[in-house]
Design a protein around this motif. Structure first.
Motif, PDB file in Angstrom:
ATOM      1  N   GLY A  79       0.788  -1.224   0.000  1.00 27.10           N
ATOM      2  CA  GLY A  79       0.000   0.000   0.000  1.00 27.10           C
ATOM      3  C   GLY A  79       0.820   1.273   0.000  1.00 27.10           C
ATOM      4  O   GLY A  79       0.335   2.328  -0.384  1.00 27.10           O
ATOM      5  N   THR A  80       2.095   1.184   0.401  1.00 30.69           N
ATOM      6  CA  THR A  80       2.891   2.411   0.464  1.00 30.69           C
ATOM      7  C   THR A  80       3.101   3.017  -0.914  1.00 30.69           C
ATOM      8  O   THR A  80       3.174   4.239  -1.051  1.00 30.69           O
ATOM      9  CB  THR A  80       4.236   2.174   1.195  1.00 30.69           C
ATOM     10  OG1 THR A  80       4.762   3.439   1.606  1.00 30.69           O
ATOM     11  CG2 THR A  80       5.251   1.440   0.344  1.00 30.69           C
ATOM     12  N   LEU A 116       2.058  -0.491   7.360  1.00 27.31           N
ATOM     13  CA  LEU A 116       3.063   0.037   6.444  1.00 27.31           C
ATOM     14  C   LEU A 116       4.204   0.660   7.238  1.00 27.31           C
ATOM     15  O   LEU A 116       3.989   1.255   8.287  1.00 27.31           O
ATOM     16  CB  LEU A 116       2.418   1.081   5.532  1.00 27.31           C
ATOM     17  CG  LEU A 116       1.223   0.583   4.720  1.00 27.31           C
ATOM     18  CD1 LEU A 116       0.608   1.723   3.925  1.00 27.31           C
ATOM     19  CD2 LEU A 116       1.636  -0.555   3.809  1.00 27.31           C
ATOM     20  N   PHE A 117       5.405   0.525   6.716  1.00 22.57           N
ATOM     21  CA  PHE A 117       6.563   1.127   7.377  1.00 22.57           C
ATOM     22  C   PHE A 117       6.481   2.643   7.253  1.00 22.57           C
ATOM     23  O   PHE A 117       5.922   3.171   6.282  1.00 22.57           O
ATOM     24  CB  PHE A 117       7.860   0.638   6.738  1.00 22.57           C
ATOM     25  CG  PHE A 117       8.244  -0.780   7.091  1.00 22.57           C
ATOM     26  CD1 PHE A 117       7.474  -1.574   7.926  1.00 22.57           C
ATOM     27  CD2 PHE A 117       9.396  -1.328   6.565  1.00 22.57           C
ATOM     28  CE1 PHE A 117       7.845  -2.873   8.239  1.00 22.57           C
ATOM     29  CE2 PHE A 117       9.790  -2.623   6.865  1.00 22.57           C
ATOM     30  CZ  PHE A 117       9.003  -3.397   7.708  1.00 22.57           C
ATOM     31  N   ASN A 130      -2.222   3.009   8.877  1.00 22.47           N
ATOM     32  CA  ASN A 130      -2.096   1.825   9.724  1.00 22.47           C
ATOM     33  C   ASN A 130      -3.275   1.683  10.683  1.00 22.47           C
ATOM     34  O   ASN A 130      -3.714   0.570  10.976  1.00 22.47           O
ATOM     35  CB  ASN A 130      -0.771   1.827  10.472  1.00 22.47           C
ATOM     36  CG  ASN A 130       0.393   1.499   9.557  1.00 22.47           C
ATOM     37  OD1 ASN A 130       0.195   0.997   8.453  1.00 22.47           O
ATOM     38  ND2 ASN A 130       1.590   1.794  10.001  1.00 22.47           N
ATOM     39  N   THR A 131      -3.809   2.802  11.148  1.00 18.40           N
ATOM     40  CA  THR A 131      -5.008   2.745  11.978  1.00 18.40           C
ATOM     41  C   THR A 131      -6.153   2.138  11.175  1.00 18.40           C
ATOM     42  O   THR A 131      -6.893   1.280  11.666  1.00 18.40           O
ATOM     43  CB  THR A 131      -5.378   4.150  12.493  1.00 18.40           C
ATOM     44  OG1 THR A 131      -4.298   4.642  13.296  1.00 18.40           O
ATOM     45  CG2 THR A 131      -6.657   4.136  13.309  1.00 18.40           C
ATOM     46  N   GLY A 148       6.765  -1.827  12.039  1.00 20.87           N
ATOM     47  CA  GLY A 148       7.553  -0.681  11.599  1.00 20.87           C
ATOM     48  C   GLY A 148       7.837   0.346  12.666  1.00 20.87           C
ATOM     49  O   GLY A 148       8.669   1.233  12.472  1.00 20.87           O
ATOM     50  N   GLY A 149       7.173   0.243  13.801  1.00 22.26           N
ATOM     51  CA  GLY A 149       7.398   1.200  14.881  1.00 22.26           C
ATOM     52  C   GLY A 149       8.833   1.231  15.371  1.00 22.26           C
ATOM     53  O   GLY A 149       9.299   2.263  15.870  1.00 22.26           O
TER      54      GLY A 149
END
Length: 190
Positions: A79-80, A116-117, A130-131, A148-149
């Motif tokens: 998706g990025t 996603l990162f 991401n939410t 990715g956090g």
């Protein structure tokens, strides 16, 4: 390749996945040591392809990429590459179609959606997406994880020391996310 040696875990994504490591081998690999240490023994096959967007993954699934074998787990981080072309709602709608296509072809597999990162100067957009991805996962009864956090600094901006270009992790970044993904995948094999 899948017919000759079926993978236990299929990992779909874009260049972030493609250039991580594993098999089939890409021309570039920035995280091969992380892949080897964290994903090889779990029999993860790299289905990532550079420049892929949600619609490219969907096309490949529609055209037999998940047919003819049974996977234990399917991991999806895509998706990025849509962020500059599509709204969040359009990306989430596309992901919903991918989830449906995967469930139809691999009904016994655990489906894990990854957040996603983060991206340089787009951290907030990725957080918001991401939410939405987490909510989609809940509504579709699939698993979700945000690995990715670990690529963020204390101010929730990307830690530039973990990236090669503000989008793709470098070897150090892949080592950090590889450890997290390994633990999550192991939970799914119990």
């Amino acid at each position: 390749m899948n017919r000759d040696s079926a993978p236990k875990i299929c990992f779909f994504g874009n260049s972030i996945t493609h250039y991580w490591g594993g098999s089939p081998k890409a021309i570039l690999s920035s995280g091969a040591d992380s892949w080897k240490a964290n994903l090889d023994e779990l029999e993860v096959r790299n289905f990532g392809f550079g420049w892929d967007r949600v619609e490219n993954v969907l096309w490949r699934i529609y055209h037999d990429e998940l047919d003819g074998f049974e996977a234990e787990q399917i991991v999806l981080m895509i998706g990025t590459n849509n962020e500059h072309l599509n709204t969040d709602e359009e990306i989430l709608s596309g992901l919903e179609m991918v989830i449906k296509a995967i469930k139809e072809r691999q009904p016994k597999a655990r489906l894990l959606l990854l957040g996603l990162f983060p991206r340089v100067d787009k951290e907030e957009r990725m957080r918001n997406l991401n939410t939405g991805i987490a909510a989609l996962a809940t509504s579709k009864k699939v698993d979700y994880a945000d690995i990715g956090g670990v690529l963020l600094d204390k101010d929730n901006k990307i830690d530039a020391s973990l990236f090669s270009d503000g989008l793709h992790p470098n070897a150090k970044g892949y080592r950090k996310v590889g450890k997290k993904l390994n633990a999550i995948l192991r939970e799914g094999t119990k």
